[in-house]
Motif scaffolding. Sequence first.
Motif, mmCIF file in Angstrom:
data_model
loop_
_atom_site.group_PDB
_atom_site.id
_atom_site.type_symbol
_atom_site.label_atom_id
_atom_site.label_comp_id
_atom_site.label_asym_id
_atom_site.label_seq_id
_atom_site.Cartn_x
_atom_site.Cartn_y
_atom_site.Cartn_z
ATOM 1 N N GLU A 41 0.823 -1.210 0.000
ATOM 2 C CA GLU A 41 0.000 0.000 0.000
ATOM 3 C C GLU A 41 0.859 1.263 0.000
ATOM 4 O OE1 GLU A 41 -4.052 -1.792 2.095
ATOM 5 O OE2 GLU A 41 -2.713 -0.507 3.289
ATOM 6 N N LYS A 388 -10.902 7.364 -1.249
ATOM 7 C CA LYS A 388 -10.930 5.931 -1.545
ATOM 8 C C LYS A 388 -10.132 5.145 -0.502
ATOM 9 C CE LYS A 388 -9.477 2.691 -5.207
ATOM 10 N NZ LYS A 388 -8.339 2.071 -4.486
ATOM 11 N N ILE A 389 -8.897 5.558 -0.233
ATOM 12 C CA ILE A 389 -8.071 4.789 0.704
ATOM 13 C C ILE A 389 -8.555 4.961 2.143
ATOM 14 C CG2 ILE A 389 -6.043 4.784 -0.784
ATOM 15 C CD1 ILE A 389 -4.874 7.044 0.863
ATOM 16 N N ALA A 391 -11.596 5.073 3.042
ATOM 17 C CA ALA A 391 -12.724 4.158 3.192
ATOM 18 C C ALA A 391 -12.280 2.698 3.175
ATOM 19 C CB ALA A 391 -13.739 4.415 2.078
ATOM 20 N N GLU A 392 -11.254 2.399 2.364
ATOM 21 C CA GLU A 392 -10.846 1.006 2.177
ATOM 22 C C GLU A 392 -9.907 0.514 3.267
ATOM 23 O OE1 GLU A 392 -9.111 0.792 -1.668
ATOM 24 O OE2 GLU A 392 -11.039 0.742 -2.729
ATOM 25 N N ARG A 393 -9.019 1.368 3.749
ATOM 26 C CA ARG A 393 -7.985 0.929 4.683
ATOM 27 C C ARG A 393 -8.472 1.042 6.127
ATOM 28 N NH1 ARG A 393 -2.791 3.876 1.730
ATOM 29 N NH2 ARG A 393 -2.954 2.697 -0.234
#
Length: 403
Positions: A41, A388-389, A391-393
């Motif tokens: 990441e 985006k990250i 929310a995803e991470r």
Amino acid sequence: MTDIKAVLRAQHIETPSWAYGNSGTRFKVFAQKGVPRDPYEKLADAAQVHAHTGIAPTVALHIPWDKVDDYADLARHAREAGVGIGAINSNVFQDDDYMLGSVTHPSARVRRKATDHLLECVDIMDATGSDTLKLWFSDGINYPGQDDIRARQDRLAAALAEVYERLGEGQRFLLEYKLFEPAFYATDVPDWGTAYAHCAKLGPKAQVVVDTGHHAPGTNIEFIVAFLLREGKLGGFDFNSRFYADDDLMVGAADPFQLFRIMYEVVRGGALDDGRDERSTEPAGEDAGGAALRRVAFMLDQCHNIEPKIPGQIRSVMNVQEATAKALLVDREALSAAQAEGDVLGANAVFMDAYNTDVRPLLAELREEMGLAPDPMSAYAKSGYFEKIAAERVGGEQAGWGA
């Protein structure tokens, strides 16, 4: 102007993997949303910096912070993301065994452990295609009489020689120096002269790296740069800013004029042209023809605790790019003429005219010609990547300084 654009288009600024994780001071690490949870990441975030600036195609790794089971797979992931693996940074300062030093420790067992780690890092270079090993030692002593200063230099020389012999074709190591901290009486590699002396004795695969935060206040860093370039021993930079001592702030934040002066010496020394395409994400490898030994690496080394991670790296890349553009605008012919005539004010005026030029329109035009947005900061903000990250991470353990 066309020639200036060509040089700027080929410029290569390496970002550090650790700058994308949580970071801080010895007092506190402030967590941020969307921070990487592993080296994969981190590389994805670094790819965003390159995507918006066009001149940050490689990422420095730090071992063991970026330790993985399969380094070839990590290199493959980097290529797929649009970047490559840059310098491999060793770590011989975060183990309990290293309280009294690593390669200069009075215990042969600890010295062996530290040197084996450095050799492991060369193995990782082989696996990832990296051509550069970066060495920094926190080794030193806090009290007079604590250890033999000369013996510690002998131990350092022995470890460096062993690592040097392990380097392959087209590989090199860069020796970093630091004025103080954590050793406060005598640091084993405290200045550029010590680093230079060790590297000069070893040969062409050993070069000095200049961290712009690792000097006493008032030090003329551009003199050091000019001297090392003249000797063929400047291997690279760790760019950052500091107001007191090694603050690891964004490069160009504290003294942009100093950054310009440094980059002028880089231009003057011909260090922006080494005969290879710096935009390439492919490693130098064995076919580099010695390019790694000629190349001056422009690396960022900053990770403080309050600025957003990816925008901070983008801004730093832009700051180096702006300083480089101004340095390229210095009228070298007029400057040389004024210097030859002893025209002190005239020579200074030529220098200052370049520094006072607003190069932002030129760089915006260059980015558009490269198919990029003219304002990388705005383009990243609008990209939606952070949302985006963030929310995803969610879940897992965030990577950070020392992780």
